[in-house]
Design a protein around this motif. Structure first.
Motif, PDB file in Angstrom:
ATOM      1  N   HIS A   1     -27.548  38.354  71.422  1.00 50.01           N
ATOM      2  CA  HIS A   1     -26.237  38.770  71.886  1.00 50.01           C
ATOM      3  C   HIS A   1     -25.620  37.618  72.675  1.00 50.01           C
ATOM      4  O   HIS A   1     -26.216  37.093  73.606  1.00 50.01           O
ATOM      5  CB  HIS A   1     -26.362  40.010  72.777  1.00 50.01           C
ATOM      6  N   ILE A   2     -24.397  37.210  72.284  1.00 46.37           N
ATOM      7  CA  ILE A   2     -23.698  36.117  72.956  1.00 46.37           C
ATOM      8  C   ILE A   2     -22.364  36.630  73.481  1.00 46.37           C
ATOM      9  O   ILE A   2     -21.606  37.282  72.755  1.00 46.37           O
ATOM     10  CB  ILE A   2     -23.458  34.927  72.007  1.00 46.37           C
ATOM     11  N   ARG A   3     -22.089  36.342  74.742  1.00 45.06           N
ATOM     12  CA  ARG A   3     -20.808  36.739  75.326  1.00 45.06           C
ATOM     13  C   ARG A   3     -19.702  35.788  74.862  1.00 45.06           C
ATOM     14  O   ARG A   3     -19.918  34.574  74.757  1.00 45.06           O
ATOM     15  CB  ARG A   3     -20.882  36.711  76.860  1.00 45.06           C
ATOM     16  N   PHE A   4     -18.525  36.342  74.646  1.00 48.15           N
ATOM     17  CA  PHE A   4     -17.367  35.534  74.311  1.00 48.15           C
ATOM     18  C   PHE A   4     -16.786  34.900  75.575  1.00 48.15           C
ATOM     19  O   PHE A   4     -17.115  35.287  76.697  1.00 48.15           O
ATOM     20  CB  PHE A   4     -16.308  36.373  73.602  1.00 48.15           C
ATOM     21  N   PHE A   5     -15.897  33.931  75.356  1.00 50.94           N
ATOM     22  CA  PHE A   5     -15.298  33.189  76.466  1.00 50.94           C
ATOM     23  C   PHE A   5     -14.704  34.120  77.511  1.00 50.94           C
ATOM     24  O   PHE A   5     -14.972  33.983  78.716  1.00 50.94           O
ATOM     25  CB  PHE A   5     -14.217  32.245  75.929  1.00 50.94           C
ATOM     26  N   ASP A   6     -13.875  35.083  77.071  1.00 53.46           N
ATOM     27  CA  ASP A   6     -13.215  35.961  78.039  1.00 53.46           C
ATOM     28  C   ASP A   6     -14.194  36.907  78.716  1.00 53.46           C
ATOM     29  O   ASP A   6     -13.961  37.336  79.858  1.00 53.46           O
ATOM     30  CB  ASP A   6     -12.079  36.750  77.379  1.00 53.46           C
ATOM     31  N   GLU A   7     -15.319  37.218  78.057  1.00 55.01           N
ATOM     32  CA  GLU A   7     -16.329  38.071  78.691  1.00 55.01           C
ATOM     33  C   GLU A   7     -17.020  37.338  79.825  1.00 55.01           C
ATOM     34  O   GLU A   7     -17.289  37.922  80.887  1.00 55.01           O
ATOM     35  CB  GLU A   7     -17.350  38.533  77.644  1.00 55.01           C
TER      36      GLU A   7
ATOM     37  N   ARG B   1     -18.028  37.155  84.991  1.00 53.79           N
ATOM     38  CA  ARG B   1     -18.659  36.105  85.798  1.00 53.79           C
ATOM     39  C   ARG B   1     -20.166  36.113  85.637  1.00 53.79           C
ATOM     40  O   ARG B   1     -20.912  35.837  86.582  1.00 53.79           O
ATOM     41  CB  ARG B   1     -18.268  36.247  87.278  1.00 53.79           C
ATOM     42  N   GLN B   2     -20.616  36.403  84.429  1.00 51.84           N
ATOM     43  CA  GLN B   2     -22.041  36.422  84.123  1.00 51.84           C
ATOM     44  C   GLN B   2     -22.275  35.629  82.842  1.00 51.84           C
ATOM     45  O   GLN B   2     -21.447  35.641  81.928  1.00 51.84           O
ATOM     46  CB  GLN B   2     -22.544  37.860  83.928  1.00 51.84           C
ATOM     47  N   ALA B   3     -23.422  34.957  82.773  1.00 54.91           N
ATOM     48  CA  ALA B   3     -23.747  34.171  81.593  1.00 54.91           C
ATOM     49  C   ALA B   3     -25.223  33.828  81.586  1.00 54.91           C
ATOM     50  O   ALA B   3     -25.835  33.657  82.646  1.00 54.91           O
ATOM     51  CB  ALA B   3     -22.917  32.883  81.563  1.00 54.91           C
ATOM     52  N   ASN B   4     -25.790  33.747  80.376  1.00 55.37           N
ATOM     53  CA  ASN B   4     -27.116  33.159  80.251  1.00 55.37           C
ATOM     54  C   ASN B   4     -26.929  31.715  79.773  1.00 55.37           C
ATOM     55  O   ASN B   4     -25.816  31.197  79.769  1.00 55.37           O
ATOM     56  CB  ASN B   4     -28.011  33.981  79.311  1.00 55.37           C
ATOM     57  N   CYS B   5     -27.994  31.072  79.343  1.00 54.61           N
ATOM     58  CA  CYS B   5     -27.883  29.641  79.040  1.00 54.61           C
ATOM     59  C   CYS B   5     -26.890  29.363  77.913  1.00 54.61           C
ATOM     60  O   CYS B   5     -26.057  28.456  78.025  1.00 54.61           O
ATOM     61  CB  CYS B   5     -29.260  29.063  78.714  1.00 54.61           C
ATOM     62  N   ILE B   6     -26.939  30.129  76.825  1.00 54.41           N
ATOM     63  CA  ILE B   6     -26.033  29.852  75.711  1.00 54.41           C
ATOM     64  C   ILE B   6     -24.615  30.323  76.028  1.00 54.41           C
ATOM     65  O   ILE B   6     -23.635  29.679  75.639  1.00 54.41           O
ATOM     66  CB  ILE B   6     -26.562  30.489  74.399  1.00 54.41           C
ATOM     67  N   ASP B   7     -24.473  31.444  76.764  1.00 55.03           N
ATOM     68  CA  ASP B   7     -23.139  31.899  77.176  1.00 55.03           C
ATOM     69  C   ASP B   7     -22.429  30.817  77.984  1.00 55.03           C
ATOM     70  O   ASP B   7     -21.251  30.517  77.762  1.00 55.03           O
ATOM     71  CB  ASP B   7     -23.224  33.167  78.038  1.00 55.03           C
ATOM     72  N   ALA B   8     -23.149  30.244  78.944  1.00 53.55           N
ATOM     73  CA  ALA B   8     -22.552  29.223  79.802  1.00 53.55           C
ATOM     74  C   ALA B   8     -22.229  27.962  79.008  1.00 53.55           C
ATOM     75  O   ALA B   8     -21.218  27.306  79.256  1.00 53.55           O
ATOM     76  CB  ALA B   8     -23.496  28.898  80.963  1.00 53.55           C
ATOM     77  N   CYS B   9     -23.078  27.642  78.028  1.00 53.46           N
ATOM     78  CA  CYS B   9     -22.812  26.467  77.188  1.00 53.46           C
ATOM     79  C   CYS B   9     -21.520  26.632  76.406  1.00 53.46           C
ATOM     80  O   CYS B   9     -20.675  25.724  76.378  1.00 53.46           O
ATOM     81  CB  CYS B   9     -23.970  26.236  76.217  1.00 53.46           C
ATOM     82  N   VAL B  10     -21.337  27.788  75.764  1.00 55.92           N
ATOM     83  CA  VAL B  10     -20.138  27.967  74.939  1.00 55.92           C
ATOM     84  C   VAL B  10     -18.895  28.091  75.831  1.00 55.92           C
ATOM     85  O   VAL B  10     -17.797  27.668  75.435  1.00 55.92           O
ATOM     86  CB  VAL B  10     -20.267  29.186  74.002  1.00 55.92           C
ATOM     87  N   PHE B  11     -19.054  28.634  77.032  1.00 61.49           N
ATOM     88  CA  PHE B  11     -17.925  28.749  77.961  1.00 61.49           C
ATOM     89  C   PHE B  11     -17.432  27.366  78.382  1.00 61.49           C
ATOM     90  O   PHE B  11     -16.236  27.047  78.264  1.00 61.49           O
ATOM     91  CB  PHE B  11     -18.342  29.564  79.187  1.00 61.49           C
ATOM     92  N   LEU B  12     -18.352  26.527  78.862  1.00 66.23           N
ATOM     93  CA  LEU B  12     -17.962  25.199  79.321  1.00 66.23           C
ATOM     94  C   LEU B  12     -17.545  24.313  78.145  1.00 66.23           C
ATOM     95  O   LEU B  12     -16.604  23.524  78.267  1.00 66.23           O
ATOM     96  CB  LEU B  12     -19.113  24.556  80.090  1.00 66.23           C
TER      97      LEU B  12
ATOM     98  N   SER C   1     -16.710  27.652  91.432  1.00 70.07           N
ATOM     99  CA  SER C   1     -15.715  28.386  92.216  1.00 70.07           C
ATOM    100  C   SER C   1     -15.452  29.759  91.622  1.00 70.07           C
ATOM    101  O   SER C   1     -15.097  30.695  92.357  1.00 70.07           O
ATOM    102  CB  SER C   1     -14.408  27.589  92.279  1.00 70.07           C
ATOM    103  N   ARG C   2     -15.630  29.891  90.334  1.00 74.16           N
ATOM    104  CA  ARG C   2     -15.457  31.188  89.680  1.00 74.16           C
ATOM    105  C   ARG C   2     -16.610  32.127  90.028  1.00 74.16           C
ATOM    106  O   ARG C   2     -16.475  33.354  89.941  1.00 74.16           O
ATOM    107  CB  ARG C   2     -15.355  30.992  88.164  1.00 74.16           C
ATOM    108  N   GLY C   3     -17.761  31.559  90.408  1.00 76.27           N
ATOM    109  CA  GLY C   3     -18.907  32.388  90.797  1.00 76.27           C
ATOM    110  C   GLY C   3     -19.666  32.948  89.623  1.00 76.27           C
ATOM    111  O   GLY C   3     -20.111  34.108  89.649  1.00 76.27           O
ATOM    112  N   ILE C   4     -19.843  32.148  88.576  1.00 71.40           N
ATOM    113  CA  ILE C   4     -20.571  32.609  87.388  1.00 71.40           C
ATOM    114  C   ILE C   4     -22.062  32.645  87.699  1.00 71.40           C
ATOM    115  O   ILE C   4     -22.669  31.626  88.033  1.00 71.40           O
ATOM    116  CB  ILE C   4     -20.283  31.693  86.187  1.00 71.40           C
TER     117      ILE C   4
ATOM    118  N   TRP D   1     -15.671  34.873  81.522  1.00 66.88           N
ATOM    119  CA  TRP D   1     -14.661  34.695  82.559  1.00 66.88           C
ATOM    120  C   TRP D   1     -14.448  35.984  83.363  1.00 66.88           C
ATOM    121  O   TRP D   1     -14.349  35.947  84.591  1.00 66.88           O
ATOM    122  CB  TRP D   1     -13.342  34.242  81.926  1.00 66.88           C
ATOM    123  N   ASN D   2     -14.373  37.108  82.665  1.00 68.47           N
ATOM    124  CA  ASN D   2     -14.085  38.384  83.333  1.00 68.47           C
ATOM    125  C   ASN D   2     -15.286  38.911  84.114  1.00 68.47           C
ATOM    126  O   ASN D   2     -15.138  39.388  85.243  1.00 68.47           O
ATOM    127  CB  ASN D   2     -13.649  39.429  82.298  1.00 68.47           C
TER     128      ASN D   2
END
Length: 411
Positions: A249-255, A260-271, A227-230, A257-258
């Motif tokens: 390069h790894i995006r932080f949680f708020d990055e 709405r972009q992520a690669n495989c490791i970004d999405a893993c750490v977010f969830l 629903s967030r459209g990541i 969220w803000n």
């Protein structure tokens, strides 16, 4: 005459003191070449300073550092003892990234060389804000028995805090992925409220619920991400010049969220951050060139489910909602792209206007969740022995709860 005599005596005293000072200055007890003081960045870092590494292991001191999977020291000094039981004091001057730091050691045996780690008093609030590489000058002064002996200057490249070392000179550092999982991020409290408002679950109670409900809780988090459209976006490359460093390069949680972009490791750490907040136990599986998420469905870690996080980018719910027609249906080209995730019965209900847009999203989300749960299963089973091998660099099973003993979230 009397005043003139007093003036001559005063001048003679001044000259005598100056002569004594000059004599002492030119006759130091310890020769710099004899002490052979040297300072360097830890060779494993190749003159690169990683704020992510410093922030992640900053709570480790003394014997606790032995539990770290790799050498995490940053600065080292070496000296040769000019006498038995002399006192070495090293002063690291203040810089943009550290406060004045004083280290002191006893050198027991004359003529022996000693190497010590320097533990700077870092300016953590500054390190957290470094988002692009910058050169930093550090100055270290060596004293032996309170006598200044030598000064060394270091010029080090301070990397972005987003830059996570995976391996440095073939030493594995991927345990640092756990530092980007941030269950303490204040935004998560608001997110949990939104997840409950979805109506998929009535509470987020972790392992207080049966295993089936644990899976439903994870699905509710999954639905929120959809629903967030990541969307998928890879920005793994950095400008790191070191030929011996493998970094990402790894995006932080708020990055995530803000933007709405992520690669495989970004999405893993977010969830994983959200799952940790609800009391669940996430695991990040790292393979060559890929990472995916796992989570235990029970408190005792008997059953493990998997989740391919990049599948959240297969559909974009906000985009679909923006394209709705006046009658609440999707344009044919939009519906055709998601119809492959629907059952024949759901397609029939949609065509008969018996399936609302919210029901359509839920059906698509469940289908994608099932696919994401099975996507890596065969691969995981084939590589299970590699994940169990603690000496493997290519395959890592990063249990976030266990790694919290040595790795803190970067906040």
């Amino acid at each position: 005459m009397k005043h003139r005599t007093l003036r001559l005596v005063f001048l003679a005293a001044v000259m005598l003191l100056a002569g004594c000072h000059s004599k002492n200055a030119g006759n130091k007890l310890y020769n710099p070449s004899q002490v052979a003081f040297s300072a360097r960045c830890n060779p494993i870092l190749d003159n690169q300073l990683y704020p992510s590494l410093i922030l992640a292991v900053s709570g480790q001191q003394g014997s606790d550092t032995k539990s770290l999977p790799a050498d995490c020291s940053t600065l080292q000094v070496s000296v040769t003892a000019p006498t038995d039981n002399c006192v070495l004091r090293v002063v690291l001057d203040s810089s943009v990234i550290n406060y004045v730091t004083i280290s002191q050691e006893i050198l027991p045996h004359r003529g022996e060389s000693y190497t010590f780690d320097i533990k700077p008093k870092w300016k953590y609030n500054i390190l957290r804000k470094i988002r692009q590489p910058a050169q930093v000058d550090l100055t270290l002064t060596c004293y032996i028995n309170d006598e200044e002996v030598d000064i060394k200057n270091l010029n080090i490249s301070c990397r972005s805090v987003n830059e996570c070392p995976l391996s440095l000179k073939n030493t594995d550092f991927r345990f640092l992925f756990a530092a980007y999982v941030n269950e303490d991020h204040p935004q998560i409290e608001h997110i949990l409220t939104e997840i409950l408002d979805q109506g998929i679950v009535t509470r987020l109670s972790g392992y207080q619920a049966p295993e089936r409900e644990v899976r439903n809780q994870v699905f509710a988090v999954w639905y929120y991400a959809l629903s967030r459209g990541i969307s998928y976006s890879s920005i793994s490359c950095t400008s790191n010049p070191s030929p011996t460093a493998n970094v990402q390069h790894i995006r932080f949680f708020d990055e995530v969220w803000n933007t709405r972009q992520a690669n495989c490791i970004d999405a893993c750490v977010f969830l994983a951050s959200i799952l940790r907040k609800t009391g669940l136990k996430p695991v990040i599986f790292v393979e060559p060139c890929h990472a995916y998420l796992g989570y235990y469905t029970d408190r005792n870690r008997r059953h493990l489910n998997l989740l391919e996080t990049t599948i959240t980018s297969w559909v974009n719910f906000p985009d679909l909602e923006r394209s709705l027609l006046d009658d609440g249906t999707l344009p044919p080209e939009k519906f055709n792209k998601i119809s492959k995730y629907l059952s024949a019965k759901d397609i029939e209900r949609y065509n008969n206007h018996q399936l609302s847009f919210e029901q359509l999203k839920l059906a698509v989300a469940k289908s994608l969740f099932d696919k994401a749960s099975e996507y890596n299963r065969e691969n995981y089973e084939a590589n299970r022995q590699h994940f169990a091998d603690t000496t493997s660099i290519s395959y890592q099973q990063l249990d976030i709860e266990q790694l919290r003993k040595i790795v803190k979230p970067i906040q």
